[in-house]
Enzyme design. Structure first.
Site, PDB file in Angstrom:
ATOM      1  CD  GLU A 357      -2.739  -1.264   2.470  1.00  0.00           C
ATOM      2  OE1 GLU A 357      -3.892  -1.680   2.372  1.00  0.00           O
ATOM      3  OE2 GLU A 357      -2.214  -0.966   3.567  1.00  0.00           O
TER       4      GLU A 357
HETATM    5  C1  TNX Z   1      -4.251  -4.199   4.792  1.00  0.00           C
HETATM    6  S1  TNX Z   1      -2.766  -5.844   2.837  1.00  0.00           S
HETATM    7  C2  TNX Z   1      -3.006  -3.884   5.257  1.00  0.00           C
HETATM    8  C3  TNX Z   1      -2.845  -3.255   6.573  1.00  0.00           C
HETATM    9  C4  TNX Z   1      -4.155  -3.043   7.259  1.00  0.00           C
HETATM   10  C5  TNX Z   1      -5.067  -4.200   6.980  1.00  0.00           C
HETATM   11  C6  TNX Z   1      -6.373  -4.137   7.679  1.00  0.00           C
HETATM   12  C7  TNX Z   1      -1.642  -5.257   3.795  1.00  0.00           C
HETATM   13  C8  TNX Z   1      -0.363  -5.893   3.668  1.00  0.00           C
HETATM   14  N1  TNX Z   1      -1.862  -4.224   4.629  1.00  0.00           N
HETATM   15  O1  TNX Z   1      -2.128  -2.069   6.485  1.00  0.00           O
HETATM   16  O2  TNX Z   1      -3.933  -2.910   8.625  1.00  0.00           O
HETATM   17  O3  TNX Z   1      -5.302  -4.269   5.598  1.00  0.00           O
HETATM   18  O4  TNX Z   1      -7.121  -5.283   7.435  1.00  0.00           O
END
Ligand code: TNX
Length: 539
Positions: A357
């Site tokens: 992200e």
């Molecule tokens: C996705 S997918 C995230 C996290 C969040 C989470 C909450 C991924 C590697 N990162 O930053 O905390 O979703 O479900």
């Protein structure tokens, strides 16, 4: 008339045949033997309650009778050398620490080479290469118990099975005097399918104190999990002391989601967690999230920011808004300090460097940044793990692991990388079970206990590319150990079985029957698990 009677007899014979058949197959999975469905010899109720082992052993052959654990039972330890015998001593002590509160027994531990009458032998003198470093053989006869393995780790896993074969009251925190501690006779040969069976705990969104982490380690060990991945940094908090950059924790560790006071692990505490985990045959995988999810660091050091002004600490739940400056040498100097100190503290082969992200980092910068960071990790002798799309980076190689959450595995597979499966719709322990869940998120959908069990790495990647599975517990909505238990249990048990037991040997219906019985054990342990209505819990 005669004809009618003969026909009735034939029908009766068919009915009796099918009744016996179903009784036999039930007995095989509960391990009670043919007539094992009544009360056990302890008089403590249905004998099947002691046979609901999770994860399911690969081979379980029940036989008649029980071994009685009494105040005169003793443990015999037999390593291949002095150091190993000492390690087995520690494992024996661990077993005694589990059974002492409920039984009140202080059993003795002796050295020896064979299982004497009334003893439990722990021996690493076995040359069965097929069970690997984590496998074990467990034989329970009415005379003695024998756990044999090629490594102490295998003995430790065998102890977990033995523990689950004892009546569930064994988990009680205080003395119980009216239970006969019997173990059903059986012969078990067991080894995991996947080498990586992990859980991730997000200590950044809400800080999780050391004792709660240790408690989680205790619970993970029971289910033969062997990796604890600690998500140590994110926008909302920096949780690991870096001595050369003290503001990372002094400032970056000072809050959390909702504005609480946060916290961090000192290096001594981090080492304490690593050592505690090692005693439970669990490797700690530390994660420093980059190049996104880094607001806590940006708030701690002004020089990490384009205008030289530190960011304001963040206590919300958004993602994707922060980035390290990918073309600033200060960024790499600071990250080198972090990686150097963390690598020196961490015995495991891997550092997790995040990579997910990074919505505020261009793909070109992302590629450059991850490649630069990998040069640093290489220099400190660590391999790396990253979340998608880290596998697309040019400098990432087959040595590194991808932690896959979004089904995008093309680059990793092309490069021949091994993949940790954490599919968000199955293995994200922070997803709500269903619409009524008071905790958790729902962006990947509801994941009830059945959904969390009914999948396999092979649904996502060729089995040869899967190193294993990891359940992730992000902590946006969790603050306490009760919250952790509520979201992780019982789904973590299903995950442990996916990592351990061959898919050909798993089915929801059969697992559900074991889990239902196992609930009783979790009750004695005081685990705050969710009584998911998809399971027919007892009473
Ligand atoms: C996705 S997918 C995230 C996290 C969040 C989470 C909450 C991924 C590697 N990162 O930053 O905390 O979703 O479900």
């Amino acid at each position: 008339m005669e004809k009618l009677t003969a026909r009735r007899n034939r029908i009766l014979a068919v009915i009796i045949f099918f009744c016996l058949l179903s009784l036999t197959s039930y007995s095989i999975f509960t391990g009670n033997g043919f007539f094992g469905l009544g009360r056990d010899s302890s008089g403590q109720g249905d004998a099947s309650t002691v046979c609901a082992v999770i994860p399911k052993p690969v081979s379980y052959l029940p036989s008649d009778g029980t071994f009685q654990l009494t105040s005169t039972t003793f443990i015999v330890i037999n390593g291949r050398n002095e150091a190993e015998t000492e390690e087995l001593y520690q494992i024996a002590e661990y077993f005694l620490s589990i059974i002492r509160p409920s039984t009140g027994y202080s059993l003795s531990i002796q050295r020896g080479t064979a299982a004497a009458t009334g003893s439990i032998l722990l021996s690493t003198e076995i040359t069965d290469a097929s069970i690997g470093a984590e496998g074990y053989c467990l034989d329970v006869t009415s005379d003695h118990v024998m756990i044999q393995a090629s490594e102490p780790q295998g003995i430790f896993h065998g102890i977990q099975t033995l523990r689950q074969l004892l009546p569930p009251e064994i988990e009680n925190a205080s003395l119980i005097t009216d239970v006969i501690w019997s173990i059903p006779c059986a012969s078990i040969t067991d080894a995991p399918v996947y080498e990586w069976r992990g859980m991730m705990l997000d200590t950044a969104r809400h800080f999780i104190p050391v004792n709660d982490v240790k408690h989680l380690i205790d619970l993970m060990a029971e289910y033969k999990l062997n990796r604890l991945h600690l998500h140590l940094t994110d926008d909302q908090g920096w949780r690991i002391e870096i001595k050369s950059r003290p503001d990372l924790t002094a400032i970056g560790g000072s809050t959390e989601i909702g504005g609480g006071s946060g916290g961090f692990y000192t290096q001594d505490e981090y080492t304490e967690i690593i050592q505690y985990a090692a005693k439970h045959y669990i490797t700690i995988i530390p994660e420093i999230e980059m190049p996104g999810h880094c607001n806590a660091a940006l708030a701690s050091y002004a020089e990490l920011n384009p205008e030289g002004i530190p960011k304001i600490l963040y206590t919300g739940t958004e993602v994707g808004f922060s980035t390290f400056m990918c073309h600033s040498e200060f960024t790499y100097e600071l990250l080198e300090d972090v990686i150097r100190e963390l690598a020196a503290l961490t015995p495991g082969d891997y550092l997790h460097i995040g990579g997910d992200e990074a919505a505020s980092t261009s793909m070109e910068d992302y590629d450059y940044f991850i490649s630069r960071v990998k040069e640093i990790t290489d220099r400190y002798g660590k391999k790396t793990i990253g979340w998608n799309p880290y596998d697309t980076v040019s400098g990432v190689t087959s040595e590194d692991l991808l932690q896959n959450w979004n089904k995008e595995t093309d680059s990793a597979l092309e490069k021949g990388m091994k993949i940790i499966l954490s599919p968000s719709e199955k293995a994200y322990l922070d997803m709500k079970y269903n619409i009524t869940s008071p905790l958790g998120l729902e962006w990947a959908g509801y994941t009830n206990t059945k959904d969390g069990y009914e999948w396999d790495p092979a649904d996502y990647v060729p089995v040869s590319s899967a190193i294993g599975v990891e359940g992730t517990l992000w902590s946006e909505t969790i603050e306490t150990i009760d919250d952790i238990e509520y979201l992780a249990f019982p789904r973590l048990l299903g995950l442990s079985e996916i990592g351990w037991t061959p898919v050909s040997d798993r089915s929801w219906n059969e697992y559900q029957d074991r889990l239902m019985i196992h609930g009783n054990r979790m009750d004695y342990q005081g685990i705050n698990y969710y009584k998911d209505p998809v399971v027919n819990w007892q009473d």
